[in-house]
Scaffold this motif. Structure first.
Motif, PDB file in Angstrom:
ATOM      1  N   LEU A   5       0.844  -1.196   0.000  1.00  0.00           N
ATOM      2  CA  LEU A   5       0.000   0.000   0.000  1.00  0.00           C
ATOM      3  C   LEU A   5       0.885   1.254   0.000  1.00  0.00           C
ATOM      4  O   LEU A   5       1.715   1.425   0.897  1.00  0.00           O
ATOM      5  CB  LEU A   5      -0.904  -0.014   1.239  1.00  0.00           C
ATOM      6  CG  LEU A   5      -1.826   1.177   1.432  1.00  0.00           C
ATOM      7  CD1 LEU A   5      -2.810   1.320   0.276  1.00  0.00           C
ATOM      8  CD2 LEU A   5      -2.583   1.048   2.760  1.00  0.00           C
ATOM      9  N   ARG A  35      -0.476  -0.728  -4.479  1.00  0.00           N
ATOM     10  CA  ARG A  35      -1.841  -0.200  -4.435  1.00  0.00           C
ATOM     11  C   ARG A  35      -1.741   1.263  -3.985  1.00  0.00           C
ATOM     12  O   ARG A  35      -1.365   1.536  -2.843  1.00  0.00           O
ATOM     13  CB  ARG A  35      -2.684  -1.003  -3.441  1.00  0.00           C
ATOM     14  CG  ARG A  35      -4.142  -0.594  -3.426  1.00  0.00           C
ATOM     15  CD  ARG A  35      -4.942  -1.299  -2.346  1.00  0.00           C
ATOM     16  NE  ARG A  35      -5.012  -2.741  -2.482  1.00  0.00           N
ATOM     17  CZ  ARG A  35      -5.836  -3.515  -1.756  1.00  0.00           C
ATOM     18  NH1 ARG A  35      -6.646  -2.973  -0.870  1.00  0.00           N
ATOM     19  NH2 ARG A  35      -5.838  -4.828  -1.905  1.00  0.00           N
ATOM     20  N   ARG A  37      -3.089   4.792  -2.839  1.00  0.00           N
ATOM     21  CA  ARG A  37      -4.264   5.394  -2.201  1.00  0.00           C
ATOM     22  C   ARG A  37      -3.882   6.746  -1.607  1.00  0.00           C
ATOM     23  O   ARG A  37      -2.736   6.967  -1.213  1.00  0.00           O
ATOM     24  CB  ARG A  37      -4.792   4.500  -1.064  1.00  0.00           C
ATOM     25  CG  ARG A  37      -5.380   3.165  -1.526  1.00  0.00           C
ATOM     26  CD  ARG A  37      -6.692   3.338  -2.272  1.00  0.00           C
ATOM     27  NE  ARG A  37      -7.298   2.074  -2.623  1.00  0.00           N
ATOM     28  CZ  ARG A  37      -7.069   1.418  -3.762  1.00  0.00           C
ATOM     29  NH1 ARG A  37      -6.237   1.914  -4.663  1.00  0.00           N
ATOM     30  NH2 ARG A  37      -7.680   0.280  -4.018  1.00  0.00           N
ATOM     31  N   GLY A  61      -7.838   5.940   0.794  1.00  0.00           N
ATOM     32  CA  GLY A  61      -7.534   4.702   1.483  1.00  0.00           C
ATOM     33  C   GLY A  61      -8.621   4.352   2.490  1.00  0.00           C
ATOM     34  O   GLY A  61      -9.292   5.231   3.036  1.00  0.00           O
ATOM     35  N   ASP A  65      -7.672  -1.491   3.091  1.00  0.00           N
ATOM     36  CA  ASP A  65      -6.365  -1.428   2.406  1.00  0.00           C
ATOM     37  C   ASP A  65      -5.235  -1.762   3.378  1.00  0.00           C
ATOM     38  O   ASP A  65      -4.262  -2.427   3.017  1.00  0.00           O
ATOM     39  CB  ASP A  65      -6.147  -0.033   1.812  1.00  0.00           C
ATOM     40  CG  ASP A  65      -7.168   0.290   0.734  1.00  0.00           C
ATOM     41  OD1 ASP A  65      -7.377  -0.560  -0.148  1.00  0.00           O
ATOM     42  OD2 ASP A  65      -7.742   1.388   0.787  1.00  0.00           O
TER      43      ASP A  65
END
Ligand SMILES: Cc1cc2nc3c(=O)[nH]c(=O)nc-3n(C[C@H](O)[C@H](O)[C@H](O)COP(=O)(O)O)c2cc1C
Length: 197
Positions: A5, A35, A37, A61, A65
């Motif tokens: 993340l 990912r 965010r 987010g 997550d």
């Protein structure tokens, strides 16, 4: 795949650019994917601005997550030598995850951007580490085995990637800063994969 993340706040785009480079480093690591965010703005108390979900760019987010990630890269611009309020507000909302130990044992790194060269990069990076340590995360720094740490004339610290954006926020990410962002993303992903084994 280990999901990393990359969670950031960026008002002017400098930290967003860094986040993209860190995500690039993650994606260059076989077995890992990034990912991206972001987090919503908050009212300063002087304005009453609300923050609708942006039509473009990464979504905001969510706790999900943080639950699903194998590692976390956290980025914020420097605000008075500290992380920006939107990132602090997001972290302050993670109490339920702290109670469950959701992030304990997962690796994390931090990154920031400043307008002035000595305007608090290290203090901001350390301010972001503190809540992550409370969560039990394993902080991954940037070692001097990255030659750019000695060569840089702008950002880049052993505490995490950084960018000197200039007073007008118009300085592009330098070659050394870029290399360090990518290296940080790679390192975080590699550590997450090793821990997952
Ligand atoms: C309220 C406020 C406080 C700031 N404090 C600092 C600071 O302490 N040191 C510094 O060098 N820059 C400071 N800045 C500048 C931002 O950290 C810098 O412009 C950063 O590159 C912005 O990142 P962004 O483009 O991702 O939003 C401050 C900016 C604002 C709006």
């Amino acid at each position: 795949m280990a999901e990393i993340l990359v969670l950031y706040y960026s008002a002017g785009g400098s930290v967003r650019r860094m986040a993209e480079l860190i995500a690039e480093g993650v994606e260059r690591t076989p077995g890992a994917q990034a990912r991206l965010r972001t987090v919503p703005r908050v009212s300063s108390g002087f304005d009453r601005e609300v923050s609708p979900v942006p039509e473009q760019g990464p979504p905001y987010g969510e706790h999900r997550d943080l639950e699903e990630c194998a590692g976390l890269a956290l980025g914020s611009p420097t605000r008075f030598g500290n992380m920006a309020a939107p990132m602090k507000a997001f972290l302050d909302g993670t109490g339920p995850l702290w109670m469950k130990g959701t992030l304990a044992g997962k690796p994390a790194c931090v990154f920031t951007s400043t307008a002035s060269l000595h305007g608090g990069q290290e203090s901001t990076l350390i301010s972001m580490m503190l809540p992550l340590l409370h969560h039990g995360m394993l902080i991954v720094g940037l070692p001097y085995t990255n030659a750019e740490l000695n060569a840089t004339r702008t950002g880049g610290t052993p505490y995490g990637a950084s960018h000197f954006a200039g007073l007008a926020d118009d300085q592009p990410v330098s070659d050394a800063e870029r290399a360090l962002c990518v290296a940080q993303g790679r390192r975080l992903a590699e550590v997450a994969l090793k821990l997952a084994r």
